[in-house]
Design a protein around this motif. Structure first.
Motif, PDB file in Angstrom:
ATOM      1  N   ILE A  25       0.890  -1.013   0.033  1.00  0.00           N
ATOM      2  CA  ILE A  25      -0.016   0.160  -0.071  1.00  0.00           C
ATOM      3  C   ILE A  25       0.810   1.287  -0.004  1.00  0.00           C
ATOM      4  N   THR A 138      -8.711   2.688   8.841  1.00  0.00           N
ATOM      5  CA  THR A 138      -8.578   1.514   7.654  1.00  0.00           C
ATOM      6  C   THR A 138      -7.409   2.271   6.788  1.00  0.00           C
ATOM      7  N   PRO A 140      -5.516   2.695   3.420  1.00  0.00           N
ATOM      8  CA  PRO A 140      -5.940   3.240   2.037  1.00  0.00           C
ATOM      9  C   PRO A 140      -5.211   1.927   1.426  1.00  0.00           C
ATOM     10  N   ALA A 141      -6.224   1.711   0.452  1.00  0.00           N
ATOM     11  CA  ALA A 141      -5.858   0.669  -0.610  1.00  0.00           C
ATOM     12  C   ALA A 141      -5.420   1.067  -2.091  1.00  0.00           C
ATOM     13  N   ASN A 142      -5.569   2.474  -2.318  1.00  0.00           N
ATOM     14  CA  ASN A 142      -4.667   3.217  -3.167  1.00  0.00           C
ATOM     15  C   ASN A 142      -4.619   4.671  -2.927  1.00  0.00           C
ATOM     16  N   GLU A 145      -7.665   6.941  -1.726  1.00  0.00           N
ATOM     17  CA  GLU A 145      -8.342   6.622  -0.494  1.00  0.00           C
ATOM     18  C   GLU A 145      -7.463   7.369   0.548  1.00  0.00           C
ATOM     19  N   LYS A 165      -5.551   2.680  -9.558  1.00  0.00           N
ATOM     20  CA  LYS A 165      -6.787   2.427  -8.747  1.00  0.00           C
ATOM     21  C   LYS A 165      -6.617   0.786  -8.219  1.00  0.00           C
ATOM     22  N   LYS A 167      -6.515  -2.220  -6.152  1.00  0.00           N
ATOM     23  CA  LYS A 167      -6.618  -2.231  -4.572  1.00  0.00           C
ATOM     24  C   LYS A 167      -5.588  -3.263  -4.265  1.00  0.00           C
ATOM     25  N   GLN A 169      -2.993  -5.176  -0.961  1.00  0.00           N
ATOM     26  CA  GLN A 169      -2.919  -5.613   0.410  1.00  0.00           C
ATOM     27  C   GLN A 169      -1.528  -5.407   0.841  1.00  0.00           C
TER      28      GLN A 169
END
Length: 187
Positions: A25, A138, A140-142, A145, A165, A167, A169
């Motif tokens: 990430i 949380t 951010p996945a990208n 976010e 964009k 996502k 892990q």
């Protein structure tokens, strides 16, 4: 990408904090040997400094500079893993003391991602990598976010991969004792 690497290195060398893409990430990063820079990252994360952060390196050979004794099995784990793997090692050395856990351990990941690997190579020191969020929120996945308050808190935001964009892990995390005992923290 090279211009981003050059600018990010300049910021890191001057004790600054960056927002950058990694093999997992997006991360908040700084010079892992600079205590003041590490303090700033904890402040941005609103995180207690007793909860240590991990660092990135571009080459496993560099582990010996930052770990007193690298267990033999670590080399196999690094070679055989097919996804990002953070290994927590005992006996951290040559790192900012406020980055190292109370038990003397440190999490290190060898990055193979194009930007973060080149950044580590050019900077020639380990770089802090912690998720680009406030602690407890949380991850951010990208890039899209990442909270605005985090973006406004850093000295430089890398342009490379901002529009990606996908996502992604976080890495797997294991703790590896000097004797070679493996404890899985996150799969």
């Amino acid at each position: 990408m090279q211009e981003d690497v050059k600018k990010a290195c300049e910021i890191l060398k001057n004790g600054g904090v960056i927002l950058y893409p990694t093999d997992t990430i997006w991360g908040i990063g700084c010079d892992a040997t600079n205590e003041e820079a590490v303090k700033r990252v904890y402040k941005i994360k609103q995180r207690n400094d007793s909860k240590s952060m991990l660092v990135l390196l571009d080459n496993p050979v560099k582990l010996q500079t930052y770990i007193t004794e690298v267990p033999d099995i670590a080399w196999n784990l690094i070679d055989l893993t097919d996804k990002p793997l953070t290994i927590i090692y005992d006996g951290a050395k040559n790192l900012a003391t406020n980055l190292v856990a109370e038990d003397g351990s440190i999490g290190i990941r060898i990055t193979a991602e194009l930007f973060s690997a080149e950044l580590c190579k050019q900077f020639r020191k380990p770089i802090v990598s912690t998720s680009a969020n406030v602690s407890g929120e949380t991850a951010p996945a990208n890039f899209k976010e990442i909270p605005e308050e985090v973006k406004k808190s850093v000295d430089y935001i890398v342009n490379y991969r901002q529009k990606d964009k996908a996502k992604v892990q976080p890495s797997s995390i294991i703790k590896l004792s000097k004797s070679g005992t493996i404890n899985i923290i996150r799969k």
